[in-house]
Motif scaffolding. Structure first.
Motif, short mmCIF file in Angstrom:
data_model
loop_
_atom_site.label_atom_id
_atom_site.label_comp_id
_atom_site.label_asym_id
_atom_site.label_seq_id
_atom_site.Cartn_x
_atom_site.Cartn_y
_atom_site.Cartn_z
N PRO A 1 13.38 36.68 2.03
CA PRO A 1 14.50 37.59 1.78
C PRO A 1 14.03 39.06 1.76
O PRO A 1 12.84 39.33 1.56
CB PRO A 1 15.02 37.17 0.40
N PRO A 2 14.97 40.00 1.96
CA PRO A 2 14.57 41.40 2.12
C PRO A 2 14.28 42.14 0.82
O PRO A 2 14.12 43.36 0.82
CB PRO A 2 15.81 42.02 2.79
N TYR A 3 14.15 41.45 -0.31
CA TYR A 3 14.05 42.13 -1.61
C TYR A 3 12.59 42.49 -1.98
O TYR A 3 12.33 43.57 -2.47
CB TYR A 3 14.71 41.26 -2.69
N HIS A 4 11.70 41.54 -1.82
CA HIS A 4 10.26 41.75 -2.09
C HIS A 4 9.98 42.19 -3.53
O HIS A 4 9.03 42.93 -3.80
CB HIS A 4 9.67 42.77 -1.10
N THR A 5 10.83 41.80 -4.45
CA THR A 5 10.70 42.10 -5.88
C THR A 5 11.32 40.92 -6.64
O THR A 5 11.99 40.09 -6.03
CB THR A 5 11.51 43.36 -6.29
N PRO A 6 11.22 40.90 -7.97
CA PRO A 6 12.05 39.97 -8.73
C PRO A 6 13.54 40.32 -8.55
O PRO A 6 13.90 41.50 -8.50
CB PRO A 6 11.62 40.19 -10.18
N VAL A 7 14.37 39.28 -8.45
CA VAL A 7 15.82 39.45 -8.28
C VAL A 7 16.50 38.63 -9.37
O VAL A 7 16.31 37.41 -9.43
CB VAL A 7 16.28 38.96 -6.89
N PHE A 8 17.27 39.28 -10.23
CA PHE A 8 17.90 38.61 -11.36
C PHE A 8 19.34 38.26 -10.96
O PHE A 8 20.13 39.16 -10.67
CB PHE A 8 17.83 39.51 -12.60
N VAL A 9 19.62 36.95 -10.92
CA VAL A 9 20.93 36.48 -10.45
C VAL A 9 21.75 36.05 -11.66
O VAL A 9 21.37 35.12 -12.39
CB VAL A 9 20.75 35.28 -9.48
N LEU A 10 22.87 36.74 -11.87
CA LEU A 10 23.75 36.41 -13.00
C LEU A 10 24.54 35.14 -12.69
O LEU A 10 25.16 35.03 -11.62
CB LEU A 10 24.74 37.55 -13.23
N THR A 11 24.52 34.20 -13.60
CA THR A 11 25.28 32.96 -13.43
C THR A 11 25.51 32.35 -14.80
O THR A 11 24.79 32.65 -15.76
CB THR A 11 24.54 31.97 -12.50
N HIS A 12 26.53 31.48 -14.89
CA HIS A 12 26.72 30.70 -16.11
C HIS A 12 25.96 29.37 -16.04
O HIS A 12 26.01 28.59 -16.98
CB HIS A 12 28.20 30.43 -16.35
N HIS A 13 25.30 29.11 -14.91
CA HIS A 13 24.71 27.79 -14.70
C HIS A 13 23.20 27.90 -14.52
O HIS A 13 22.73 28.43 -13.52
CB HIS A 13 25.36 27.12 -13.48
N PRO A 14 22.44 27.40 -15.52
CA PRO A 14 20.99 27.60 -15.49
C PRO A 14 20.33 26.93 -14.29
O PRO A 14 20.82 25.92 -13.77
CB PRO A 14 20.50 26.95 -16.79
N ARG A 15 19.22 27.53 -13.90
CA ARG A 15 18.46 27.01 -12.76
C ARG A 15 17.04 27.56 -12.86
O ARG A 15 16.87 28.72 -13.28
CB ARG A 15 19.15 27.51 -11.48
N PRO A 16 16.02 26.79 -12.50
CA PRO A 16 14.65 27.33 -12.59
C PRO A 16 14.45 28.46 -11.60
O PRO A 16 15.12 28.52 -10.56
CB PRO A 16 13.76 26.14 -12.24
N PRO A 17 13.47 29.36 -11.87
CA PRO A 17 13.19 30.45 -10.93
C PRO A 17 12.76 29.91 -9.57
O PRO A 17 12.23 28.80 -9.47
CB PRO A 17 12.05 31.21 -11.59
N LEU A 18 12.98 30.74 -8.56
CA LEU A 18 12.74 30.31 -7.18
C LEU A 18 11.89 31.37 -6.50
O LEU A 18 12.33 32.50 -6.30
CB LEU A 18 14.13 30.22 -6.52
N LYS A 19 10.64 31.01 -6.16
CA LYS A 19 9.73 31.96 -5.49
C LYS A 19 9.91 31.83 -3.99
O LYS A 19 9.85 30.73 -3.45
CB LYS A 19 8.28 31.60 -5.83
N MET A 20 10.05 32.96 -3.32
CA MET A 20 10.21 32.97 -1.86
C MET A 20 9.04 33.74 -1.25
O MET A 20 8.30 34.43 -1.95
CB MET A 20 11.53 33.66 -1.49
N ALA A 21 8.91 33.65 0.08
CA ALA A 21 7.85 34.39 0.77
C ALA A 21 8.11 35.89 0.64
O ALA A 21 9.26 36.33 0.49
CB ALA A 21 7.82 33.99 2.24
N GLY A 22 7.03 36.67 0.66
CA GLY A 22 7.16 38.13 0.69
C GLY A 22 7.39 38.78 -0.65
O GLY A 22 7.75 39.96 -0.72
N GLY A 23 7.22 38.02 -1.74
CA GLY A 23 7.28 38.64 -3.07
C GLY A 23 8.63 38.57 -3.75
O GLY A 23 8.77 39.03 -4.88
#
Ligand SMILES: NC(=O)c1ccc[n+]([C@@H]2O[C@H](COP(=O)([O-])OP(=O)(O)OC[C@H]3O[C@@H](n4cnc5c(N)ncnc54)[C@H](OP(=O)(O)O)[C@@H]3O)[C@@H](O)[C@H]2O)c1
Length: 224
Positions: A100-122
């Protein structure tokens, strides 16, 4: 001081930031891509998609601003994807492929918990279930002194605006009518909340309007 900034957020002239009925075939909602027709031809977009071509010019310069100086992002769950309700599994990994084009941590607001997801490129998607203040605190801590970009979508930006937490917004106003969808500013009194327009730049396919939250110590009571 880390700022919370909205950059390159496109709205139609009738105020919509997304079309209606988002689904897998319509990530931006029906007719939503018309909002982004200023961005698609730019070099920035080309670079994001591994293409060497793309237009320079004012729209491109404005798009560049959206990727400079950010150490974390915040997104709403619908910007992350079309899946609604409890996550059926961890197979949805965003619209953007493996890198993905972010290359940083991305905090996704949701009411439904989910474990963190590491992608290529940081990029690492971290799912936050305890609200906008918690997401902002976590994003600020992760940003390492750089700014936090509030990517959207509409419902998420509206919450941060109402809470007066956004320092700067860059809106790319497109000369198109969507007629329906997600309205960005309806019912929000930005003037009362302390925002002012500080700059407007005519690009090739959008007018770029920059809003900033006034420093409260400089508020002129005649203007409130
Ligand atoms: N115009 C542009 O430049 C631009 C940029 C980015 C995105 N978009 C478009 O905007 C649309 C998405 O916007 P949207 O308004 O539909 O949704 P959104 O803001 O992306 O996400 C809203 C969802 O996020 C979760 N959420 C938001 N605030 C929360 C909170 N305080 N606590 C817990 N969960 C929270 C909720 O999901 P759950 O309750 O389901 O977990 C909520 O339904 C998409 O079509 C996207 O493509 C446009």
């Amino acid at each position: 001081m880390t700022k919370l900034r909205v950059q390159s957020f496109a709205i139609s002239i009738d105020g919509y930031g997304a079309g209606p009925r988002q689904d897998l075939e319509h990530p931006l909602g029906v007719n939503g891509p018309e909002l982004m027709e200023w961005f698609f031809p730019t070099r920035v977009w080309g670079r994001m998609h591994g293409q060497a071509d793309g237009e320079g010019g004012i729209d491109n310069e404005m798009a560049e601003l959206g990727f400079a100086g950010f150490g974390a992002w915040i997104l709403g769950r619908n910007m992350f994807g079309p899946v609604r309700g409890p996550w059926p599994d961890d197979s949805w990994k965003g619209w953007w492929g493996d890198e993905p084009p972010y290359h940083t941590p991305v905090f996704v607001l949701t009411h439904h918990p989910r474990p963190p997801l590491k992608m290529a490129g940081g990029t690492e998607f971290r799912f936050v279930t305890d609200g906008i203040d918690a997401a902002l605190a976590q994003a600020r801590a992760a940003a390492g002194g750089r700014d936090v970009r509030l990517g959207g979508g509409v419902a998420t930006i509206r919450q941060y605006l109402r809470a007066g937490l956004i320092d700067e917004l860059h809106l790319a106003v497109r000369p198109v009518l969507l007629g329906s969808g997600e309205h960005l500013l309806g019912g929000i009194d930005l003037r009362f909340l302390g925002y002012e327009c500080v700059k407007s730049v005519a690009g090739e396919r959008a007018t770029h309007v920059f809003l900033r939250k006034r420093d409260p110590s400089r508020v002129d009571p005649r203007r409130s």
